[in-house]
Design an enzyme around this catalytic site. Structure first.
Site, PDB file in Angstrom:
ATOM      1  N   CYS A 186      -3.924   2.686  -4.415  1.00 50.65           N
ATOM      2  CA  CYS A 186      -4.820   3.506  -3.598  1.00 50.65           C
ATOM      3  C   CYS A 186      -4.879   4.894  -4.224  1.00 50.65           C
ATOM      4  O   CYS A 186      -3.943   5.695  -4.077  1.00 50.65           O
ATOM      5  CB  CYS A 186      -4.325   3.555  -2.152  1.00 50.65           C
ATOM      6  SG  CYS A 186      -5.371   4.612  -1.130  1.00 50.65           S
TER       7      CYS A 186
ATOM      8  N   ASP B   5     -12.751   3.386  -0.573  1.00 56.95           N
ATOM      9  CA  ASP B   5     -11.860   3.648   0.553  1.00 56.95           C
ATOM     10  C   ASP B   5     -12.374   4.876   1.297  1.00 56.95           C
ATOM     11  O   ASP B   5     -12.419   5.959   0.725  1.00 56.95           O
ATOM     12  CB  ASP B   5     -10.455   3.909  -0.008  1.00 56.95           C
ATOM     13  CG  ASP B   5      -9.420   3.953   1.083  1.00 56.95           C
ATOM     14  OD1 ASP B   5      -9.679   3.418   2.168  1.00 56.95           O
ATOM     15  OD2 ASP B   5      -8.337   4.536   0.842  1.00 56.95           O
ATOM     16  N   HIS B   6     -12.734   4.716   2.497  1.00 55.76           N
ATOM     17  CA  HIS B   6     -13.279   5.787   3.350  1.00 55.76           C
ATOM     18  C   HIS B   6     -14.592   6.315   2.775  1.00 55.76           C
ATOM     19  O   HIS B   6     -14.933   6.072   1.631  1.00 55.76           O
ATOM     20  CB  HIS B   6     -12.315   6.984   3.501  1.00 55.76           C
ATOM     21  CG  HIS B   6     -10.953   6.596   3.940  1.00 55.76           C
ATOM     22  ND1 HIS B   6      -9.926   7.495   4.050  1.00 55.76           N
ATOM     23  CD2 HIS B   6     -10.430   5.407   4.309  1.00 55.76           C
ATOM     24  CE1 HIS B   6      -8.834   6.880   4.447  1.00 55.76           C
ATOM     25  NE2 HIS B   6      -9.114   5.609   4.610  1.00 55.76           N
TER      26      HIS B   6
ATOM     27  N   HIS C   3      -8.029   0.635  -4.070  1.00 52.95           N
ATOM     28  CA  HIS C   3      -8.814   1.478  -3.166  1.00 52.95           C
ATOM     29  C   HIS C   3      -9.267   2.689  -3.956  1.00 52.95           C
ATOM     30  O   HIS C   3      -8.428   3.408  -4.494  1.00 52.95           O
ATOM     31  CB  HIS C   3      -7.941   2.012  -2.026  1.00 52.95           C
ATOM     32  CG  HIS C   3      -7.530   0.979  -1.020  1.00 52.95           C
ATOM     33  ND1 HIS C   3      -6.705   1.285   0.036  1.00 52.95           N
ATOM     34  CD2 HIS C   3      -7.848  -0.323  -0.891  1.00 52.95           C
ATOM     35  CE1 HIS C   3      -6.524   0.204   0.779  1.00 52.95           C
ATOM     36  NE2 HIS C   3      -7.200  -0.791   0.232  1.00 52.95           N
TER      37      HIS C   3
ATOM     38  N   TYR D 147     -14.461   5.062   8.293  1.00 52.30           N
ATOM     39  CA  TYR D 147     -15.074   3.767   7.999  1.00 52.30           C
ATOM     40  C   TYR D 147     -16.499   3.632   8.541  1.00 52.30           C
ATOM     41  O   TYR D 147     -16.920   2.566   8.956  1.00 52.30           O
ATOM     42  CB  TYR D 147     -14.176   2.636   8.496  1.00 52.30           C
ATOM     43  CG  TYR D 147     -12.938   2.518   7.638  1.00 52.30           C
ATOM     44  CD1 TYR D 147     -12.965   1.797   6.445  1.00 52.30           C
ATOM     45  CD2 TYR D 147     -11.752   3.167   7.970  1.00 52.30           C
ATOM     46  CE1 TYR D 147     -11.849   1.719   5.631  1.00 52.30           C
ATOM     47  CE2 TYR D 147     -10.633   3.099   7.162  1.00 52.30           C
ATOM     48  CZ  TYR D 147     -10.698   2.369   5.998  1.00 52.30           C
ATOM     49  OH  TYR D 147      -9.597   2.284   5.188  1.00 52.30           O
TER      50      TYR D 147
ATOM     51  N   HIS E  39       0.861  -1.192   0.000  1.00 53.64           N
ATOM     52  CA  HIS E  39       0.000   0.000   0.000  1.00 53.64           C
ATOM     53  C   HIS E  39       0.896   1.241   0.000  1.00 53.64           C
ATOM     54  O   HIS E  39       1.904   1.279   0.697  1.00 53.64           O
ATOM     55  CB  HIS E  39      -0.868  -0.034   1.266  1.00 53.64           C
ATOM     56  CG  HIS E  39      -1.909   1.038   1.331  1.00 53.64           C
ATOM     57  ND1 HIS E  39      -1.623   2.344   1.648  1.00 53.64           N
ATOM     58  CD2 HIS E  39      -3.248   0.993   1.107  1.00 53.64           C
ATOM     59  CE1 HIS E  39      -2.741   3.052   1.621  1.00 53.64           C
ATOM     60  NE2 HIS E  39      -3.746   2.255   1.296  1.00 53.64           N
TER      61      HIS E  39
HETATM   62  C1  DNO Z   1      -6.426   3.666   5.518  1.00 54.77           C
HETATM   63  C2  DNO Z   1      -5.916   2.458   4.953  1.00 54.77           C
HETATM   64  C3  DNO Z   1      -4.591   2.022   5.515  1.00 54.77           C
HETATM   65  C4  DNO Z   1      -4.193   0.704   4.904  1.00 54.77           C
HETATM   66  C5  DNO Z   1      -2.855   0.206   5.303  1.00 54.77           C
HETATM   67  C6  DNO Z   1      -2.476  -0.991   4.493  1.00 54.77           C
HETATM   68  O1  DNO Z   1      -7.581   3.902   5.432  1.00 54.77           O
HETATM   69  O2  DNO Z   1      -5.916   2.532   3.573  1.00 54.77           O
HETATM   70  O3  DNO Z   1      -4.717   1.869   6.889  1.00 54.77           O
HETATM   71  O4  DNO Z   1      -5.092  -0.270   5.302  1.00 54.77           O
HETATM   72  O5  DNO Z   1      -1.915   1.173   5.166  1.00 54.77           O
HETATM   73  O6  DNO Z   1      -1.402  -1.621   5.068  1.00 54.77           O
END
Ligand code: DNO
Length: 396
Positions: free
Chosen positions: A277, A358-359, A304, A375, A239
């Site tokens: 991401c 993501d979020h 993501h 989340y 990531h």
């Molecule tokens: C945040 C996430 C991170 C992710 C880690 C992966 O929202 O995208 O916490 O899970 O960095 O290791």
């Protein structure tokens, strides 16, 4: 794309039923109860799978765990010190346990000390939704007035430091507490929650490590881990740094195109891959995320999708809703489809890439509830719905 949703396990205030109602079909989760560095046993993974299975029935959509996010990497591995060899052995065992339960993708990161960083967890938008924000000046205030770091003149210019001083003077105790909580304790998936003293101690431990040093520790880690991943057919998906800029004066090594070149050259293997991401990479003005996607598309095993708006100072940003920020998701999803098509045509089994929204903003009733920041359920459901609209319109 495998439409997925992150779940923090049985203790998450978001239930599997909530996730099913959001229209996701896959679960992204981790064994958060196991301390970082400890080995995951096959049975531990099996139990979590059973928990998910027991929640399925023949009348409802059957959720399936497709990606482990994350198996966190202990700081001693990142520093390559003390018991790092033992910790790497545990990591290998954990990968094996995951593979033996037929899960194929593991996400992880190599950020020093803490996982992702924000300075505010309740930034009120004009819509009245609450978003996560990273404010560059607030971050300097944290370093200078809370951690009391000394070397700031090397990293920030006079006007940045003057602005930090000006805002610092207007802050009340509540604002400091908020800032401290946002950076050091509020976010989920942080390896641990630190006090200021512990945090400074960790910083001291990283004192002698520069970018080359951290890179070579990652290279060493890959040389140990990837052969196991190859044997067990696990795709390791690193990531990116979030945000992708150096923080606390520490090096960051998963921030841009050059970093990825280094990582993928460090260990040539199909199993050495990435989590794309969009929001993390897109929060640096220097990154062209479409270029990064195209350049490394065959390495992308997990996606993501999150949007950001970079602010006027070009260093701060906040999380927008999925269709509103700087990232063009119609363009990006077209690119994802193209890559999936390429994989399908070359008979690759993993053409259907796991993707999670993501979020999301904290919206409506969720504002009265407690969640892991970023989340909550309704905002992510809205994000997923917006993305599904794009997906539907682009499907042929
Ligand atoms: C945040 C996430 C991170 C992710 C880690 C992966 O929202 O995208 O916490 O899970 O960095 O290791």
């Amino acid at each position: 794309m495998q439409l997925s949703f992150r779940w923090y396990g049985p203790k998450d205030s978001v239930s599997l039923s909530d996730i099913r109602q959001s229209n996701a079909e896959y679960i992204v989760t981790s064994l958060h109860q196991i301390p970082t560095g400890n080995k995951w046993k096959k049975d531990d993974v099996q139990k979590r799978i059973n928990y998910i299975k027991n929640n399925n029935n023949r009348y409802n959509v059957n959720l399936k765990w497709n990606v482990v996010e994350s198996i966190p990497v202990h700081n001693n591995i990142k520093l390559r010190k003390d018991n790092y060899k033992k910790l790497i052995d545990n990591y290998k065992d954990s990968i094996v346990s995951v593979a033996d339960n037929k899960i194929k993708t593991v996400c992880y990161n190599f950020m020093p000390i803490i996982d992702w960083t924000r300075t505010q967890l309740d930034y009120r938008l004009p819509t009245e939704g609450l978003a996560l924000r990273f404010n560059f000046i607030q971050f300097i205030i944290f370093e200078k007035y809370i951690l009391k770091l000394k070397n700031l003149d090397n990293r920030y210019n006079d006007s940045q430091l003057a602005l930090a001083k000006k805002y610092y003077k207007t802050m009340r105790k509540k604002d400091f507490d908020n800032l401290k909580f946002s950076i050091m304790g509020g976010l989920p998936a942080a390896e641990s929650k630190y006090t200021v003293r512990e945090f400074n101690k960790m910083l001291d431990e990283y004192n002698d490590i520069d970018k080359e040093g951290l890179r070579s520790n990652l290279k060493y880690f890959l040389s140990e881990i990837i052969p196991v991943a190859e044997e067990k057919k696990i795709k390791m998906a690193i990531h990116p740094d979030d945000p992708p800029i150096p923080l606390f004066g520490l090096p960051r090594i998963v921030s841009d195109l050059e970093d990825y070149k280094y990582i993928f050259k460090s260990y040539l293997s199909e199993n050495n891959g990435m989590t794309f991401c969009a929001g993390s990479l897109g929060s640096s003005i220097k990154n062209n995320i479409y270029d990064i996607f195209n350049r490394f598309k065959e390495k992308i095993y997990f996606i993501h999708l999150r949007n950001v708006k970079i602010e006027k100072d070009k260093k701060s940003f906040y999380e927008t809703n999925h269709l509103k920020g700087d990232i063009n998701f119609v363009k990006l999803i077209k690119m994802i489809f193209k890559e999936e098509k390429r994989r399908k045509e070359t008979n690759l089994k993993y053409y259907n890439i796991p993707m999670r929204p993501d979020h999301g903003h904290c919206l409506l009733d969720d504002q009265k509830k407690t969640f892991n920041p970023g989340y909550s359920v309704i905002g992510r459901m809205m994000g997923l719905s917006e993305l599904r609209g794009i997906i539907k319109s682009l499907e042929n």
